[in-house]
Every structure is written in C-alpha cells, then in structure tokens.
Design an enzyme around this catalytic site. Structure first.
Site, short mmCIF file in Angstrom:
data_model
loop_
_atom_site.label_atom_id
_atom_site.label_comp_id
_atom_site.label_asym_id
_atom_site.label_seq_id
_atom_site.Cartn_x
_atom_site.Cartn_y
_atom_site.Cartn_z
N ASP A 1 6.63 1.12 4.00
CA ASP A 1 6.80 -0.28 4.41
C ASP A 1 5.53 -1.08 4.16
O ASP A 1 4.41 -0.54 4.17
CB ASP A 1 7.25 -0.38 5.87
CG ASP A 1 6.23 0.19 6.85
OD1 ASP A 1 5.71 1.30 6.60
OD2 ASP A 1 5.96 -0.46 7.88
N GLU B 1 5.32 1.85 9.72
CA GLU B 1 3.94 2.00 10.17
C GLU B 1 3.33 0.64 10.46
O GLU B 1 2.56 0.49 11.40
CB GLU B 1 3.11 2.72 9.10
CG GLU B 1 1.72 3.17 9.58
CD GLU B 1 0.64 2.11 9.43
OE1 GLU B 1 -0.46 2.29 9.99
OE2 GLU B 1 0.89 1.09 8.76
N GLU B 2 3.74 -0.35 9.68
CA GLU B 2 3.20 -1.70 9.85
C GLU B 2 3.84 -2.44 11.02
O GLU B 2 3.33 -3.47 11.45
CB GLU B 2 3.41 -2.51 8.56
CG GLU B 2 2.74 -1.94 7.33
CD GLU B 2 1.22 -2.08 7.35
OE1 GLU B 2 0.68 -2.51 8.38
OE2 GLU B 2 0.59 -1.76 6.34
#
Length: 378
Positions: free
Chosen positions: A72, A137-138
């Site tokens: 991502d 993750e973001e």
C-alpha cells in the site's frame, strides 16, 4: 537507442502502475507471488478485514529469514502538482518517478529479484526464506502485519531474522540502517468544565484555563535522558479543541498528545506520570490511551553483521545504525524474538509530491539483499 531495464526496475515499474492506496493491494501481491512460486515458494493469502496479506515461504527448516514490506501507498495529493502522473512509473534523467517508488515498491521488487538470483545460485541453501507482505502499513495497521504475526505465533512458526524494506538511507543506499524504533503512545484527554456566558465567568468553569497549567507542566516535564541507542523521550501536543461560539465559555476541552519514547520508559510508566500531573492540578477529566507500538532494538547479532557486510561488499561503504524516525511494522515482529532491521532506499521524497528513487539504486539494493541471503543462508 532504447535501453533495457533491469529485472528489478521492470518489476518496480509494474508494481507502481498498480494504484494500491491503503488498503487496496491492486494485485501487487499476486504479481509478486507469480514470480516467487516459480522459485518454490508456497504462498498463503491471508485476508483480515479489508486488508490483503501474503505469507510466502520457501523451505520448512530453520533458520528463517523473512523480508517484510507493504504494497500500500499513501494518497498522491493533487495529481496536477506532480511532474509525471504518480502511477505512470516514468523514468526521467535516471530516476524512477511514482507513488511508492521509494516507499516501498522499489524494495519489494528488490526482494523478489534478490531471491531469484540467490535461489538460482544456491538451490540447496540452508534454512528458509519468506516474504511477509501487507496492504495496510500506511493506514491503521490493524489487519496487516500484526494479524499475520499472530497467525504465525499461533502455529509456532518463528522468524529468526527479519529485514524490512523501509526507506532507511539518507544520502546513499545503505548509509543508514534502522536497528530499532522508539515506542509511540497516544493520549486522548477530555477536560470537563461548566459552559456559560463569557460575561458571567463566575457561573462557569473554563476547562481551557484549568488544563493550561497542566499542559505546561507536561511540556516541561523531564522524561528521560535516552541511552546509547535512543534519543530522549519526547512529548508533543497534537490537537487542542474547545468552544462553540465567541460569547460562550466552553464546557469541554479536548487535548490529543503523543509520546515517542525510548527503552528508559514504558508505556505504563508514562501513563502513570501523566495521570499524576493531571491529578496534581485537580482536573475533572477522562483519559484514553492508544499504544501504537513499543520500542524495539536489535543492537547486535547475525542480522546486523550480515547487513553491514553486505553493504560493505556491495558498495564499499560503512553503515550507520539508527533508531530515528517514526514507527514501522517491525514493532509487531520484534516482540516474537526475531532480530529486525530496516534497510531500503533513500527516504528524501517519501510521501511527497514527485516521489522518486534513483533507478540504479534499486539494483544496488537488490544486490545488498542477495548478499544478506548469502551471508545467512548460503
């Protein structure tokens, strides 16, 4: 004359052209798995909530070296501000431009091509190789790496060494590797007062006024000195909100704050100290906490040695160990007992408009990853 891109650069371009804004994977993991399966990796698609995760492993014996990363990317912002469309993956003057070029599709491509070369050279290598890839993750990071790690722990599948492809480098590839990160602790404070008319303050209680001395005390508090690996713990107020009109004394004041803390403190000790300061100022309040991650550190060991040697053998330069910056998914992996390092491209343009990475740096990074594999599993 048209030049031919390297396998690493071609794969990075293919990944960038998939607009995988959190939590959308946009087929990136499937693309990576199509390359890994040809090497003998067995892939597990692990979907939790709205998040796609991939656990791909070659081999069943230990020790296990895992490459970890995320498909991502953060939103692009106004595309009109970009020199090239953010998902076109344009090479311009030796640089690969595009959202995710540095954070971190370049690293993902380097993972795959390093594994391809290593397996070709050492088909009977010892131990196992794995990739742990998430599409969140973001974002909130609630259904990504943390859930994969829980799945692995539940079946006692242990990672010995984990190399995360976060963009760690400052000026040249490999000049800095992250061997730890500070912890991150959020506080959400609501201070209660009594709403009233500004002309009649004796009939009201202004929570902005009552909380101000406490916030000043928190901002001036000495938390710790840090240590050889971490800078001192810091406290920052990130939001203050109160009031409904110009002639109204507010009835509540909301305050959000954050600690980036080192191993000289714990989340629990910081929480206790904050509560003591608030109580000393006799506030009426509610307080909620959110722990984003505890600090972790890999100060020495086989992974640190392998990474240093790989960087030296590939680039000729010595590397610096650092724990600066924000948090990473290493915070979920390190508590299992794994040695964890972050090693990736230069981070100067991450999350910015016109994110880019020097194209040749991705080949260098892939060579470094391959050398780490040689150091640990050949």
């Amino acid at each position: 004359m048209q030049t031919t891109n390297s396998p690493t650069l071609d794969l990075a371009i293919d990944l960038i052209r998939r607009p995988s804004v959190t939590p959308d994977d946009a087929g990136c993991q499937e693309l990576m798995m199509s390359r890994l399966s040809a090497l003998g990796f067995k892939g597990e698609a692990l979907r939790f909530g709205d998040t796609d995760n991939l656990w791909a492993r070659k081999g069943s014996d230990g020790p296990l070296l895992a490459f970890a990363g995320h498909t991502d990317v953060v939103p692009t912002g106004p595309e009109k501000n970009w020199r090239h469309p953010p998902f076109d993956a344009v090479i311009d003057d030796g640089y690969l431009h595009g959202r995710g070029a540095a954070d971190m599709k370049g690293s993902l491509a380097a993972f795959v091509t390093a594994c391809e070369r290593f397996v070709a050279r050492y088909p009977d290598h010892r131990g196992s190789i794995a990739l742990l890839i998430t599409s969140d993750e973001e974002g909130p990071a609630q259904h990504g790496t943390v859930k994969v790690v829980e799945t692995l722990e539940a079946r006692n599948e242990k990672i010995d060494w984990c190399l995360i492809g976060e963009p760690s480098s400052t000026h040249e590839v490999g000049d800095v590797i992250k061997n730890g990160r500070r912890g991150s602790l959020h506080g959400y404070l609501t201070v209660h007062g009594t709403q009233g008319h500004v002309a009649y303050p004796h009939l009201a209680e202004n929570p902005v006024h009552t909380v101000a001395p406490a916030l000043d005390a928190l901002a001036k508090e000495f938390w710790d000195n840090g240590n050889d690996f971490f800078p001192p713990t810091t406290f920052q107020i990130t939001r203050i909100e109160a009031g409904t009109g110009s002639n109204i004394i507010p009835g509540e004041c909301l305050v959000h704050f954050n600690f980036r803390y080192c191993t000289e403190n714990t989340a629990e000790s910081l929480e206790e100290r904050v509560v003591a300061i608030l109580d000393r100022h006799q506030l009426k309040y509610d307080l909620q906490w959110h722990l984003s991650g505890r600090p972790f550190l890999t100060d020495r060991g086989a992974l640190v040695s392998a990474a240093k040697n790989a960087i030296r053998n590939t680039t000729g330069r010595e590397t610096e160990l650092s724990t600066s910056g924000g948090t990473s998914d290493g915070r979920f992996i390190a508590p299992t007992g794994a040695q964890v390092l972050e090693l990736g491209p230069i981070n100067a343009t991450i999350h910015k408009v016109n994110e880019c990475v020097k194209a040749s740096d991705l080949d260098t990074l892939s060579e470094i990853y391959e050398q780490v594999l040689v150091e640990l599993l050949a």
